[in-house]
Design a protein around this motif. Structure first.
Motif, PDB file in Angstrom:
ATOM      1  N   ASP A   1     -32.366  13.149  58.616  1.00 34.34           N
ATOM      2  CA  ASP A   1     -32.599  11.762  58.226  1.00 34.34           C
ATOM      3  C   ASP A   1     -33.205  11.717  56.823  1.00 34.34           C
ATOM      4  OD1 ASP A   1     -33.250   9.162  57.883  1.00 34.34           O
ATOM      5  OD2 ASP A   1     -34.588   9.024  59.627  1.00 34.34           O
ATOM      6  N   LEU A   2     -32.410  11.266  55.873  1.00 38.42           N
ATOM      7  CA  LEU A   2     -32.880  11.173  54.488  1.00 38.42           C
ATOM      8  C   LEU A   2     -33.012   9.715  54.059  1.00 38.42           C
ATOM      9  CD1 LEU A   2     -30.621  13.942  52.867  1.00 38.42           C
ATOM     10  CD2 LEU A   2     -32.814  14.183  54.037  1.00 38.42           C
ATOM     11  N   SER A   3     -33.170   8.828  55.023  1.00 37.42           N
ATOM     12  CA  SER A   3     -33.153   7.399  54.689  1.00 37.42           C
ATOM     13  C   SER A   3     -34.301   6.988  53.781  1.00 37.42           C
ATOM     14  CB  SER A   3     -33.152   6.559  55.969  1.00 37.42           C
ATOM     15  OG  SER A   3     -34.256   6.893  56.782  1.00 37.42           O
ATOM     16  N   ALA A   4     -35.385   7.732  53.805  1.00 36.91           N
ATOM     17  CA  ALA A   4     -36.522   7.365  52.950  1.00 36.91           C
ATOM     18  C   ALA A   4     -36.488   8.095  51.611  1.00 36.91           C
ATOM     19  CB  ALA A   4     -37.827   7.677  53.676  1.00 36.91           C
ATOM     20  N   MET A   5     -35.494   8.912  51.419  1.00 37.83           N
ATOM     21  CA  MET A   5     -35.490   9.740  50.208  1.00 37.83           C
ATOM     22  C   MET A   5     -34.757   9.064  49.048  1.00 37.83           C
ATOM     23  SD  MET A   5     -34.258  13.651  49.709  1.00 37.83           S
ATOM     24  CE  MET A   5     -35.562  14.182  50.810  1.00 37.83           C
ATOM     25  N   LYS A   6     -35.387   9.043  47.897  1.00 39.57           N
ATOM     26  CA  LYS A   6     -34.730   8.524  46.701  1.00 39.57           C
ATOM     27  C   LYS A   6     -33.907   9.642  46.051  1.00 39.57           C
ATOM     28  CE  LYS A   6     -36.952   5.757  44.013  1.00 39.57           C
ATOM     29  NZ  LYS A   6     -37.923   5.061  43.140  1.00 39.57           N
TER      30      LYS A   6
ATOM     31  N   THR B   1     -27.012   6.398  58.296  1.00 41.81           N
ATOM     32  CA  THR B   1     -26.714   7.813  58.563  1.00 41.81           C
ATOM     33  C   THR B   1     -25.720   8.361  57.536  1.00 41.81           C
ATOM     34  OG1 THR B   1     -24.931   7.259  60.121  1.00 41.81           O
ATOM     35  CG2 THR B   1     -27.148   7.505  61.020  1.00 41.81           C
ATOM     36  N   GLU B   2     -24.780   7.512  57.134  1.00 39.63           N
ATOM     37  CA  GLU B   2     -23.804   7.970  56.148  1.00 39.63           C
ATOM     38  C   GLU B   2     -24.451   8.196  54.777  1.00 39.63           C
ATOM     39  OE1 GLU B   2     -20.242   8.754  56.239  1.00 39.63           O
ATOM     40  OE2 GLU B   2     -21.112   9.141  58.209  1.00 39.63           O
ATOM     41  N   ARG B   3     -25.502   7.446  54.477  1.00 39.12           N
ATOM     42  CA  ARG B   3     -26.202   7.706  53.216  1.00 39.12           C
ATOM     43  C   ARG B   3     -26.812   9.109  53.245  1.00 39.12           C
ATOM     44  NH1 ARG B   3     -31.364   7.530  51.164  1.00 39.12           N
ATOM     45  NH2 ARG B   3     -31.537   7.027  48.926  1.00 39.12           N
ATOM     46  N   SER B   4     -27.389   9.503  54.375  1.00 39.76           N
ATOM     47  CA  SER B   4     -27.941  10.860  54.463  1.00 39.76           C
ATOM     48  C   SER B   4     -26.846  11.893  54.247  1.00 39.76           C
ATOM     49  CB  SER B   4     -28.603  11.069  55.831  1.00 39.76           C
ATOM     50  OG  SER B   4     -29.712  10.211  55.985  1.00 39.76           O
ATOM     51  N   TRP B   5     -25.716  11.651  54.909  1.00 35.62           N
ATOM     52  CA  TRP B   5     -24.567  12.574  54.782  1.00 35.62           C
ATOM     53  C   TRP B   5     -24.118  12.634  53.327  1.00 35.62           C
ATOM     54  CZ3 TRP B   5     -22.108  15.675  58.340  1.00 35.62           C
ATOM     55  CH2 TRP B   5     -20.819  16.125  58.038  1.00 35.62           C
ATOM     56  N   ARG B   6     -24.004  11.497  52.693  1.00 34.82           N
ATOM     57  CA  ARG B   6     -23.530  11.428  51.301  1.00 34.82           C
ATOM     58  C   ARG B   6     -24.496  12.146  50.365  1.00 34.82           C
ATOM     59  NH1 ARG B   6     -20.224   7.444  49.343  1.00 34.82           N
ATOM     60  NH2 ARG B   6     -19.180   7.873  51.309  1.00 34.82           N
ATOM     61  N   LEU B   7     -25.786  11.956  50.607  1.00 36.33           N
ATOM     62  CA  LEU B   7     -26.777  12.587  49.728  1.00 36.33           C
ATOM     63  C   LEU B   7     -26.716  14.109  49.809  1.00 36.33           C
ATOM     64  CD1 LEU B   7     -27.846   9.846  49.019  1.00 36.33           C
ATOM     65  CD2 LEU B   7     -30.161  10.590  49.642  1.00 36.33           C
ATOM     66  N   VAL B   8     -26.495  14.627  51.005  1.00 43.99           N
ATOM     67  CA  VAL B   8     -26.405  16.086  51.148  1.00 43.99           C
ATOM     68  C   VAL B   8     -25.182  16.606  50.390  1.00 43.99           C
ATOM     69  CG1 VAL B   8     -26.014  17.960  52.794  1.00 43.99           C
ATOM     70  CG2 VAL B   8     -27.689  16.177  53.303  1.00 43.99           C
ATOM     71  N   GLY B   9     -24.082  15.898  50.498  1.00 42.86           N
ATOM     72  CA  GLY B   9     -22.886  16.316  49.765  1.00 42.86           C
ATOM     73  C   GLY B   9     -23.082  16.213  48.263  1.00 42.86           C
ATOM     74  N   LEU B  10     -23.699  15.153  47.844  1.00 45.42           N
ATOM     75  CA  LEU B  10     -23.923  14.951  46.412  1.00 45.42           C
ATOM     76  C   LEU B  10     -24.856  16.019  45.848  1.00 45.42           C
ATOM     77  CD1 LEU B  10     -23.274  13.060  44.060  1.00 45.42           C
ATOM     78  CD2 LEU B  10     -25.203  11.631  44.755  1.00 45.42           C
ATOM     79  N   ARG B  11     -25.901  16.323  46.593  1.00 46.93           N
ATOM     80  CA  ARG B  11     -26.836  17.333  46.116  1.00 46.93           C
ATOM     81  C   ARG B  11     -26.159  18.700  45.995  1.00 46.93           C
ATOM     82  NH1 ARG B  11     -29.979  21.438  46.798  1.00 46.93           N
ATOM     83  NH2 ARG B  11     -32.124  21.408  45.976  1.00 46.93           N
ATOM     84  N   HIS B  12     -25.347  19.024  46.981  1.00 45.02           N
ATOM     85  CA  HIS B  12     -24.652  20.313  46.945  1.00 45.02           C
ATOM     86  C   HIS B  12     -23.676  20.354  45.768  1.00 45.02           C
ATOM     87  CE1 HIS B  12     -23.027  24.069  48.379  1.00 45.02           C
ATOM     88  NE2 HIS B  12     -21.813  23.567  48.351  1.00 45.02           N
ATOM     89  N   LEU B  13     -23.009  19.248  45.528  1.00 42.13           N
ATOM     90  CA  LEU B  13     -22.066  19.215  44.406  1.00 42.13           C
ATOM     91  C   LEU B  13     -22.805  19.397  43.084  1.00 42.13           C
ATOM     92  CD1 LEU B  13     -19.217  18.771  43.301  1.00 42.13           C
ATOM     93  CD2 LEU B  13     -19.662  16.316  43.342  1.00 42.13           C
TER      94      LEU B  13
END
Lengths: 58, 605
Positions: A14-19, B36-48
């Protein structure tokens, strides 16, 4: 059979709070589970697309 | 609702998972997927970002500079940046670029043209946040696409580097949905300057569609220009002419009326699951094309619908995929994804188990749509897909490759489907639906499942000696995709025309030799089968097989005609690969005699 009313613990962190500004400062290990899932899908592009005869899109 | 009760992982509330697993999911449940999709997207973006090097940006500024611009925008307006990063095609871009960098796919275009989408995303974030900025972006196919904002045309250029710039307008109108519309944002290439303004003919803002019915609203962007809109890799922009844009809007208004008044809860779930529609040209009648990708949450691809009803069905269909795509990011449904492919009644090709689950989930929504309608065409669809769903769900319930979550999903969907009352349908509709279901399975098997070679040898010997047919072998051979498989739904399309458009069907009857030109995947004998003249159909299929002994379409048709005549046909319809292989091995034998021998109705000649 799994109970129908139990909450479901997912496999995605859960990264919902992360900028975004904090994203690159995180320990990559924190995301390893989600990243493994993501990369397993990236490596098999044909399994990501669904639809009504999308093979006819070619 | 998906609640964040875990410190480190998303949690789905039990009642929401139950609702989603049954093929439903209200608007609130669907909206939680954006979290939940934002979390998924952030992990992909960070890896990229960790994978890319500054040099891979080619003539553009370093990757780090584009990222810094995104962070500046986030500091000014976090929501604007979230909206930008969560644009569905950003997910496709991340997946495509990771595949390209990892050698999963190849591309002849310079890498920096793909990398530069990050710079375009940064420009959009900065525009939305009202920053003063300038950033170089790629020109491809003579245009600069700013994702979800629009397209600047540079007709004299093919590829190159343009500059997006703004002096900033943070205080002008920070909530404006159309940034740049009245501001001085520009895209420049050499001496050519395009303003992001409605009165600049070189700027084409992204078109939008919306509809309001009984207080329920649906709104989405009609994206015909994004480089990653085809869900796989780059494609050049194809902006729709105004007449097509108007037609999409007209169809949406009518389709939304159908959805809201028929099943408001499902309609609101559709609206919550859709932000972007990628339009395709019209497909063949009765054969719409549509697709979605789990990396592009809330986007669907769809061909121009035949009518509002088809569009409403497509919206239900694809948003089912969107929901399940988001859910499968969160939990594992299949423990062994590499097992053999399986039968999917809505596809020409064998599907992996995970793909079958996607199809089942979509068709639960589709069948639920049709079963609420009363016209003959809808009753045919409800009868056909209800039958097909029961077939595959019964098989899935015993598939050991499913995880516990997968078993639960299948059980819930099975309960949903078997809990529906039997749809009312007249005898002709029921006959045609049953025939269409058996037909598709038979053709699929004939194409993709090989007959055991030892059984064929044994059968040839038995035939030549005048003996009985050897026992039907167990099904042990995994399907192998025959890439020539196309239009397995030909006779089903004829049935639809027969039920819904008598004038067109009469025209087809008038020129049976040309039926395949109008409806690919059909044979002249199909017209007799559809109208109930099984004897004529049988002769037609027999004649076809004399010259084309391997025709899966004709073998399935022969089985259907025999069945309609009350003659044994089960072994032909359930195991058509055997008769097909045997007939090929006996080039002088009459196909109908082979069929009768296969079904135990006759001795060999």
């Amino acid at each position: 059979m799994m109970p129908q009313t139990a909450d479901v613990q997912t496999e995605v962190q859960d990264l919902s709070a992360m900028k975004l500004a904090d994203l690159q400062h995180q320990d990559p290990a924190r995301f390893s589970g989600t990243l493994r899932r993501l990369l397993s899908r990236v490596e098999q592009p044909s399994r990501s697309i669904s639809g009504y005869n999308p093979q006819r899109l070619d | 609702m998906i609640a964040d009760t875990s410190e480190s992982h998303h949690v789905i509330a039990g009642h929401d998972f139950h609702s989603l697993a049954r093929g439903h999911g209200d608007a609130e449940s669907v909206r939680q997927f954006t979290v939940t999709e934002r979390s998924w997207r952030l992990v992909g973006l960070r890896h990229l970002l960790a994978t890319l090097t500054d040099e891979q940006a080619g003539p553009l500024p370093p990757v780090a500079d584009a990222w810094k611009l995104i962070l500046r925008a986030e500091e000014a307006d976090e929501d604007a940046v979230t909206d930008t990063v969560m644009y569905p095609q950003v997910g496709i871009w991340i997946a495509h670029l990771l595949r390209r960098l990892g050698g999963v796919v190849t591309d002849t275009e310079p890498l920096w043209t793909d990398v530069g989408y990050l710079h375009a995303v940064a420009a959009v974030a900065a525009v939305r946040a009202g920053l003063a900025f300038a950033v170089d972006v790629p020109v491809r196919a003579g245009v600069v696409v700013l994702p979800a904002l629009g397209m600047a045309r540079f007709p004299d250029a093919t590829t190159g580097v343009a500059t997006v710039a703004s002096p900033g307008r943070r205080d002008d109108n920070p909530g404006d949905d159309n940034p740049g519309e009245d501001g001085p944002v520009t895209v420049s290439l050499g001496d050519t300057v395009v303003r992001l303004a409605a009165d600049d003919p070189a700027w084409r803002p992204a078109p939008r569609c919306h509809a309001d019915v009984d207080g329920a609203r649906i709104a989405f962007l009609l994206d015909d220009v994004d480089p990653y809109r085809d869900l796989r890799g780059y494609s050049a922009p194809a902006p729709l002419p105004p007449a097509d844009l108007a037609r999409w809007q007209e169809l949406l208004t009518a389709a939304w009326t159908i959805l809201v008044r028929q099943d408001r809860a499902r309609a609101e779930g559709v609206a919550a699951a859709l932000t972007t529609l990628i339009p395709l040209p019209a497909a063949k009648p009765y054969r719409p094309l549509s697709a979605s990708c789990d990396e592009a949450f809330a986007a669907i691809v769809a061909s121009m619908p035949d009518d509002a009803e088809q569009f409403a069905m497509t919206l239900v269909h694809e948003t089912q995929h969107v929901k399940l795509g988001a859910l499968l990011h969160l939990v594992t449904f299949v423990d062994d994804p590499d097992g053999p492919a399986v039968y999917a009644p809505w596809r020409d090709d064998p599907r992996p188990l995970s793909g079958l689950l996607q199809g089942v989930y979509a068709f639960v929504g589709i069948t639920d749509f049709w079963r609420r309608r009363t016209d003959p065409g809808s009753r045919f669809e409800a009868a056909l897909w209800g039958r097909q769903l029961r077939r595959v769900l019964a098989a899935l319930r015993t598939d050991s490759r499913l995880s516990p979550f997968g078993e639960r999903l299948v059980a819930e969907l099975y309960d949903t489907v078997t809990g529906w009352p039997q749809p009312p349908a007249d005898a002709d509709t029921t006959r045609l639906a049953a025939s269409a279901a058996a037909d598709h399975y038979a053709q699929w098997r004939a194409l993709h499942v090989a007959a055991p070679e030892d059984w064929v040898r044994e059968a040839v010997l038995a035939w030549n000696s005048g003996g009985p047919r050897p026992a039907i072998p167990a099904t042990v051979i995994a399907p192998v995709t025959d890439t020539s498989a196309r239009w397995l739904d030909g006779r089903a399309v004829l049935a639809r025309i027969h039920l819904t458009d008598p004038a067109q069907f009469a025209a087809l009857l008038h020129a049976p030799g040309a039926v395949a030109d109008t409806i690919p995947g059909t044979l002249p004998a199909d017209l007799s089968l559809i109208t109930g003249d099984a004897a004529a159909a049988l002769e037609g299929y027999r004649a076809h097989l004399v010259t084309d002994r391997g025709s899966p379409r004709a073998w399935a048709g022969l089985g259907l005609a025999l069945d309609a005549l009350g003659r044994p046909a089960a072994d032909l319809l359930e195991r058509p690969e055997l008769a097909r292989a045997l007939a090929r091995a006996l080039p002088g034998a009459d196909p109908l005699t082979v069929a009768d021998w296969m079904t135990g109705a006759a001795a060999p000649c």
